[in-house]
Motif scaffolding. Structure first.
Motif, PDB file in Angstrom:
ATOM      1  N   ASN A   1      -3.969   5.476  -4.779  1.00 24.23           N
ATOM      2  CA  ASN A   1      -3.782   4.436  -3.619  1.00 24.23           C
ATOM      3  C   ASN A   1      -4.647   3.169  -3.881  1.00 24.23           C
ATOM      4  OD1 ASN A   1      -2.001   6.501  -2.827  1.00 24.23           O
ATOM      5  ND2 ASN A   1      -3.750   7.135  -1.221  1.00 24.23           N
TER       6      ASN A   1
ATOM      7  N   SER B   1      -0.306   4.268   0.485  1.00 26.53           N
ATOM      8  CA  SER B   1      -0.977   5.260   1.394  1.00 26.53           C
ATOM      9  C   SER B   1      -0.120   5.356   2.388  1.00 26.53           C
ATOM     10  CB  SER B   1      -2.435   4.815   1.709  1.00 26.53           C
ATOM     11  OG  SER B   1      -2.291   3.732   2.239  1.00 26.53           O
TER      12      SER B   1
ATOM     13  N   ASN C   1      -2.345   1.059  -5.718  1.00 28.96           N
ATOM     14  CA  ASN C   1      -0.844   1.252  -5.242  1.00 28.96           C
ATOM     15  C   ASN C   1      -0.034   1.459  -6.339  1.00 28.96           C
ATOM     16  OD1 ASN C   1      -1.411   0.285  -2.915  1.00 28.96           O
ATOM     17  ND2 ASN C   1      -1.397  -1.544  -3.348  1.00 28.96           N
TER      18      ASN C   1
ATOM     19  N   ARG D   1      -1.120   9.769  -7.964  1.00 31.30           N
ATOM     20  CA  ARG D   1      -1.231   8.503  -7.351  1.00 31.30           C
ATOM     21  C   ARG D   1      -2.596   7.801  -7.284  1.00 31.30           C
ATOM     22  NH1 ARG D   1       2.021   9.650  -2.155  1.00 31.30           N
ATOM     23  NH2 ARG D   1       1.309   7.608  -1.308  1.00 31.30           N
TER      24      ARG D   1
ATOM     25  N   SER E   1       0.780  -1.263   0.009  1.00 38.03           N
ATOM     26  CA  SER E   1       0.004   0.124  -0.017  1.00 38.03           C
ATOM     27  C   SER E   1       0.759   1.524  -0.040  1.00 38.03           C
ATOM     28  CB  SER E   1      -0.912  -0.126   1.340  1.00 38.03           C
ATOM     29  OG  SER E   1      -1.741   1.172   1.570  1.00 38.03           O
TER      30      SER E   1
ATOM     31  N   SER F   1       2.163  11.930   0.461  1.00 36.89           N
ATOM     32  CA  SER F   1       0.827  10.902   0.738  1.00 36.89           C
ATOM     33  C   SER F   1      -0.346  11.856   0.777  1.00 36.89           C
ATOM     34  CB  SER F   1       1.078  10.399   2.170  1.00 36.89           C
ATOM     35  OG  SER F   1       1.355  11.391   2.995  1.00 36.89           O
TER      36      SER F   1
END
Length: 118
Positions: free
Chosen positions: A72, A28, A75, A70, A26, A52
């Motif tokens: 999340n 995140s 991934n 990104r 992950s 993040s």
């Protein structure tokens, strides 16, 4: 963290490429992720980074032409590059930086080659 970069290739000047960086876990939890590039005979340099929280930063040479994002849920971190120039040629590396109590830890993907012809 293992990173798998893809999407490089040969493109003409003015063209478009989308690079992907898939992480093994992950993202995140990862403090920041970024794309670096290394041109022949030159040092590796930051192209774009994303935290993040979604904050982004770009090298002056690519501002306005490149977008980092990104996902999340997947991934995955992406680098969309428009209006490519021959000077964008290089090996592009994906980076993940984890912030720990004792400092930072960097992880690198294997690199994907981008060649922009004039």
């Amino acid at each position: 963290v293992q990173l798998q970069a893809s999407g490089g290739g040969l493109v003409q000047a003015g063209g478009f490429l989308r690079l992907s960086c898939a992480a093994s876990e992950s993202i995140s939890r990862i403090g920041s992720m970024g794309w670096y590039r290394q041109a022949p005979g030159k040092q590796r340099e930051l192209v774009a980074g994303i935290t993040s929280g979604g904050s982004t930063n770009y090298a002056d040479s690519v501002k306005g032409r490149v977008t980092i994002s990104r996902d999340n849920a997947k991934n995955t971190v992406y680098l969309e590059m428009n209006s490519l120039k021959p000077e964008d040629t290089g090996v592009y590396y994906c980076n993940a930086r984890l912030y720990t109590l004792t400092g930072t830890r960097d992880y690198w993907g294997q690199g994907t080659l981008v060649t922009v012809s004039s």
